[in-house]
Design an enzyme around this catalytic site. Sequence first.
Site, short mmCIF file in Angstrom:
data_model
loop_
_atom_site.label_atom_id
_atom_site.label_comp_id
_atom_site.label_asym_id
_atom_site.label_seq_id
_atom_site.Cartn_x
_atom_site.Cartn_y
_atom_site.Cartn_z
N THR A 154 2.59 0.83 10.24
CA THR A 154 2.37 2.40 9.75
C THR A 154 0.97 2.54 10.62
OG1 THR A 154 3.30 1.80 7.86
CG2 THR A 154 2.09 3.92 8.17
N GLN A 155 0.95 3.61 11.23
CA GLN A 155 -0.60 4.10 11.74
C GLN A 155 -1.10 5.10 11.13
OE1 GLN A 155 -1.87 2.51 14.87
NE2 GLN A 155 -0.69 0.88 13.58
#
Lengths: 283, 308
Positions: free
Chosen positions: A51-52
């Site tokens: 997840t960014q």
Amino acid sequence: MNHDPFKWGRPNDATYGAYNHHIAQATPYAYEEQHASSTSTTTSSFPKMNTQNPIITGTSVISLKFKDGVILAADNLGSYGSLARFTNIERLIRVGKETIVGISGDISDLQQIERILEELETTQEVYDNFDGGDDLKAPHVHEYLSRVMYNRRSNMNPLWNAIVVGGFDKDGKTPFLKYVDLLGVTYGSSTIATGFGAHLAVPLLRQLIPEDKDYVNITEEQARECILNAMTVLFYRDARSLDKFSLVTVKNDGEFKFEKELRCEGQRWKFAKDIRGYGSAQQ
Amino acid sequence: MFRNNYDNDSVTYSPTGRLFQVEYALEAIKQGSAAVGIVSSTHVALVALKRNAEELGSYQKKIIKIDDHMGIALAGLAPDARVLSNFLRKQAMTSKMIYNKPISTQSAVLSIADKAQENTQSYGSRPYGVGLLVGGYDESTDSCHLYEFQPSGSVLEYYGAAIGARSQAARTYLERNLDTIRGSEAHLSQEELIVHALNALRDTLAQDVELTYKNTSVSIVGKNTPFALYDDENVQQWIDKLDAVSNSRNRSNGDDDDDDEDDNDDNKDDAVKTETGATADAGESAADSAVGANIQTDAGQEDRMETE
């Protein structure tokens, strides 16, 4: 200058060779995919990306200690970017008899934390509650969550949240309020707000409780009024907020009050027409 | 000659429904020297009798600290106890680390009970050859607890307990003095608790042995009292508080005719135990000496594993 934004901040092709576009296309599954199909060795050499950024988000949680308890509030909105996508998200979670956990940030990670907390509660109930006295108290829940959060960030796969844990200390009397976020950072205070509230609500809360020790002079009514006011102000100014919210009051006489679907009362929007500089009114 | 076919592994039942390997493990506890524990409402005392393998050798450690609020006393195979105590220490640290909470005595002792039980139903492993007394103070309930752990995986809570060689004598002392130790009016100080524990331990002594600072270990833990272990020179202060340092049976008024048979060997008695409560002392030692003689012919001293 190269005006293609995709080229910005990237190493010069002439110096370093062509940019590896697999990097931008990396997914959480890239690593597994690559190892599943071992026949095609020509696929991406970039291993994995987690997840960014959060997707569906919940905004601030605000909280206060008062002389015989804590108050937490969080609105019911789940935003998809700037879109008010879901208006029925409950972001305050009760753990055990007297502990309340407020979560802002990614809603799917919130749901994961909800499951973790449920498992924690079950484990304690089954394995560690022999005399009926060894309850899961707020300091234990907070320590556990901070370990989970720090572990996830250390695996480069954080749970994208900021969390407030409210309840009582091991003595069962002293109000407890502590924070932990996606980096595993923790701190305790008599006034805690996450997200936009950390900027906008904390000064309002600190008007009531200027210093940490001062919470002992605050009554439930004062604390409640302050929180309600802060929720209204947040609704005025925070574009990712909703005027429908939940509010939890926990007191050391055993009272646990969970109020849902409260509304920001007494809104006065007159000030809005004078706001200039952004939005539709440019001058 | 008769040979037992049902004790080759710990997973096979005998036709009479017994697991011999587990029963042998329980016997190993009785080969070890005695350990005694007592709880008051605020403290737990653990005391133990140490053995040295030979005159010039050191004494085997009998009491191990687990955490500031918990300790164990052992009887049986000391190396097995070390494995279990290391595991308990790990559990205690884990609880502090992830819950910011000292581990409760019961969940600690149940965690090693689970380990021990697994060994009684997996092929290729053997049960632990050690019994433990686990004493601890629980912050969350503000209470003290004493548990006996057995290699079978069973765990029982006690007000007073004793394990190891001739421990029946210590149990008898504890039973006789239950009211002064645990009665509703009894609020024993740490000191009184330790003296009672040492009195009980004293009754397990063989005839020619006395409690000395070399062979005695004392520990105490409780409310506002972090676990403290007294050994060697430090234990003398507690021994000084006793009215006598030898077995009460040796000091009694000449009525010791049945005790004389008791002193043939420390390791042999308790192989068979008669559970007859307060009168156990006399009956037991008579029965034991008879059984002890049998064992001596069966098993040589050499192939017996060293137990503490």
